[in-house]
Each structure stands twice: as C-alpha cells, then as structure tokens.
Design an enzyme around this catalytic site. Structure first.
Site, short mmCIF file in Angstrom:
data_model
loop_
_atom_site.label_atom_id
_atom_site.label_comp_id
_atom_site.label_asym_id
_atom_site.label_seq_id
_atom_site.Cartn_x
_atom_site.Cartn_y
_atom_site.Cartn_z
N ASN A 82 0.81 -1.22 0.00
CA ASN A 82 0.00 0.00 0.00
C ASN A 82 0.84 1.27 0.00
O ASN A 82 0.37 2.34 0.37
CB ASN A 82 -0.99 0.00 1.18
N GLN A 92 -4.39 3.77 18.38
CA GLN A 92 -5.42 3.59 17.38
C GLN A 92 -6.33 2.43 17.79
O GLN A 92 -5.81 1.35 18.06
CB GLN A 92 -4.80 3.33 16.00
N HIS A 97 -7.24 6.15 10.14
CA HIS A 97 -6.10 5.58 9.42
C HIS A 97 -6.61 4.80 8.20
O HIS A 97 -6.87 3.61 8.26
CB HIS A 97 -5.31 4.66 10.35
#
Length: 402
Positions: free
Chosen positions: A147, A314, A333
């Site tokens: 990614n 997170q 995110h």
C-alpha cells in the site's frame, strides 16, 4: 492444526456491502522498482471487495479451513477482557492491520506461549514490541510495498487540502454558504514552495515523484542517501538531518517508520525550528509527533496546518485533542487500506501463510524479525526496541474518556 487469530476493523455501520461503487480495480503486475506483487498460489476473493473488515476476513477462511486450521476473526482487541486477550493462550499465528492494530506487548507475548508468527496485513509493524518478539522467538512479517503508492497518493491529497484550504471551503458549501473571503483567507498556491520528506523510502520517494509536477522545490533526509541519478532527475536537495531540512521547508511530510529513534521526533523543540506557518503531513505513525506539541503549534500559529491519518493509540479516544484542534485535516487511518490496496495486502498475507505452512522461506522484503533478530525489511528500516507504550488509551475509544 494451527489457530490463526485475525484482528480486523469493524464492518461499515450500514452493514457489509453487497455492491461497490466500481466493478473492478486496475491490475498491477509490478511495483515501481520491479518488485513483484504478492504471488499466492490462489486467492478466494475478488479484487475490489472490502477485505479488511471483520466480515471480509482478508479472504482467508476457505483457504485456512481447507487445510484444517482454525480461523478466529475479531475487532475486539483492547483491554484485559477483550476477545484478543481471551484467545491468546492457544494462538499460533496473529494477523493484524496498522489501521486497527492488535498491540503485541511483552505482556501479551508472555500470555501467548504457542505464538510463532505475527503478520501485519499492510506496512508498519510498530504495534509489535519487536524486542519482545526477538526475545520470544516470534517471526514478524509484513506485506511490504502493498500500500505504499496508496499512502503516497493520500499524502499529496492532504498537502493540497491544507495549502488550498479545501476542507473549510467544502464545509461552507454544506452550510449553504458562498463565503469566498472566508474560504480564501488561508488559501495559497503550492507552486514555488519548499517541500521536504522525512525518509525517502518507497512511500517518501513516491511522494517526491508525484510532487515534481507541481513545480515545488524538493528536499529530503534519510539514513540512506538516494542515488545521484534520482537526485538529478527530481532536482532534490539532500539534508543530513531532520533539523536542517525543516528550517527551509514550507511543507514537511513524514514517511519514516516508528521505532525508538523516531518516537516524538516532532516535539516543541523540532517544531520551533520550522518556518512559521509551515504545514506537517503525517501518514507514517502518530507517535512520531508529540500530540500536545502539535496542538500547541496550531493554536499559536507556528504551524498553519497539520494533516494525517495516523494517531496514537489507534483507534484514538473520542476526545483526542487532534479531533478538535484548529486547522487540521485528520482522517481515521485509511490511507493504506483503499479497496485497491486491500487486494494486495490480503494476497500478501496469504502468500506469507502459504510459505509458513509449507516450510518455504518468506520473502526477504516481507521479513521484520526472523530467527531472533531484525531481518529483511526490518533490518533496513527499524531499530530494536519497543514503541508500544501508552497503547492502553485505545481502550477509551468507545467510552470517550481520556
């Protein structure tokens, strides 16, 4: 038989999608530089599906169960009573994503005596205490490059959104207004600005390549200097350290891994060295920036804007100060989990599992920790140590406490 524990983010609030905005995603055969995409023997999903949420299961259930393995999928990852904690005792393999990380601390390694492999479905394994992984003999792997381009596109989008004051302008439309002066009072051209990246690896270099077309002056700092050919091609200025680079930049984009050497790199002292009115874009890891120092700099005007999609922990608590500080462009995110990217990191996760079960070597570029030491991409990008301290705040996401 192996027990595989897979920690993924929740399904959409409207339910797992039955159809998608597009019928397909482009087919890419190699990454820039020539690395091939993941090469599992087969896959059990269609590229473009939502694979990173609980119902998507990274497309792994049919494959794992056909081999007699057990797959447990959950989004419940934080706190002593979480599903993750309850499943650790007999888990052999843990799969997690950077977007909804299963923090693997020394304490959790101690609770998982059978654990031998931890896979990051995506890039970035800082949610794992790498020193503890080395100590406990656990192999750590991630799907490198899967990614990287996705994130670099997100960086360019956020730079333009901040500099051109896009988000407040969009909000005036939603409010029914036509407030031109309000929109443009913080809007500038990117053209001619000095833009620098902290780290020029796969993501940082991809950002530089994409920004060249905007006629900006490009800068970078990295522990590994780029080749003279690339520096000439992009007209790059190299800086030996972060401090010397940020002094001259209007925009700084952070693209380095999080490890003990980069934790809280952008604190009050570093931000004070920047030009007044500079912008920071951080799609690397939230903990590279001091949370409160960023908010203070936005309040004082030392920073004109801050955008990113990485937080610590997170998911971020509901009253995390980055949700309400001025002049920000934060998102959850999401930069590296587009549907296009999910097809690649899901396939890469399957490739790693196939190699593990068949006793074949995992690609060097996928390895972070192996045989008791940093290896492959890990040896290139990380330092040993632990950057997970403070992860417990993630338990406050649903309660709104701090």
């Amino acid at each position: 038989m192996a027990k595989v524990l897979c920690v993924l983010y929740d399904d959409p609030v409207t339910g797992y999608p039955q159809s998608y905005a597009r019928d397909s995603v482009p087919i890419i055969k190699t990454y820039p530089g020539g690395q091939t995409l993941p090469t599992p023997r087969s896959i059990d999903f269609k590229a473009g599906q939502l694979l990173g949420s609980v119902s998507g299961e990274l497309g792994l259930r049919k494959f794992l169960e056909s081999l007699g393995h057990q797959l447990v999928v959950t989004s419940d990852k934080d706190g002593p009573n979480s599903r993750l904690e309850k499943e650790l005792a007999d888990t052999d393999i843990i799969i997690s994503q950077p977007f909804w990380p299963a923090y693997l601390t020394e304490e959790r390694f101690a609770k998982a005596p059978k654990l031998k492999l931890a896979i990051t479905a995506g890039i970035g394994s800082d949610h794992i205490d790498l020193q503890a992984a080395i100590k406990h003999g656990v192999t750590v792997a991630e799907v490198s490059y899967s990614n990287s381009i996705s994130v670099s596109e997100h960086v360019v989008m956020m730079i333009l959104s901040l500099v051109r004051n896009y988000i407040p302008s969009y909000q005036w439309v939603i409010k029914g207004g036509w407030n031109i002066a309000d929109c443009v009072q913080r809007s500038y051209d990117l053209e001619g600005m000095d833009v620098g990246t902290v780290a020029a690896g796969r993501i940082g270099l991809a950002v530089l390549r994409r920004l060249k077309a905007f006629d900006v002056k490009l800068h970078y700092t990295d522990r590994y200097r780029l080749s003279p050919e690339i520096e000439k091609e992009l007209n790059l200025t190299f800086h030996t350290d972060v401090e010397s680079m940020v002094k001259v930049c209007d925009v700084v984009t952070i693209n380095c891994p999080l490890h003990p050497e980069t934790e809280h790199m952008f604190d009050d002292r570093m931000i004070a060295k920047m030009k007044r009115g500079a912008y920071i874009i951080n799609t690397a890891r939230g903990k590279i920036c001091d949370r409160d120092a960023i908010a203070r700099a936005l309040e004082s005007g030392q920073l004109a804007g801050y955008a990113g999609d990485v937080w610590f922990p997170q998911p971020a608590p509901q009253n995390h100060i980055w949700r309400t500080m001025p002049h920000h462009g934060m998102t959850p995110h999401v930069s590296g989990t587009s549907l296009s990217a999910q097809a690649r990191y899901a396939a890469g996760t399957r490739e790693i599992l196939e190699c593990w079960f068949e006793g074949r070597p995992i690609r060097e570029e996928y390895l972070i920790v192996d045989k008791g030491h940093l290896a492959g991409a890990g040896a290139h990008s990380y330092s040993t140590g632990n950057a997970t301290s403070g992860w417990e705040e993630a338990t406050k996401f649903r309660t709104g406490t701090r």
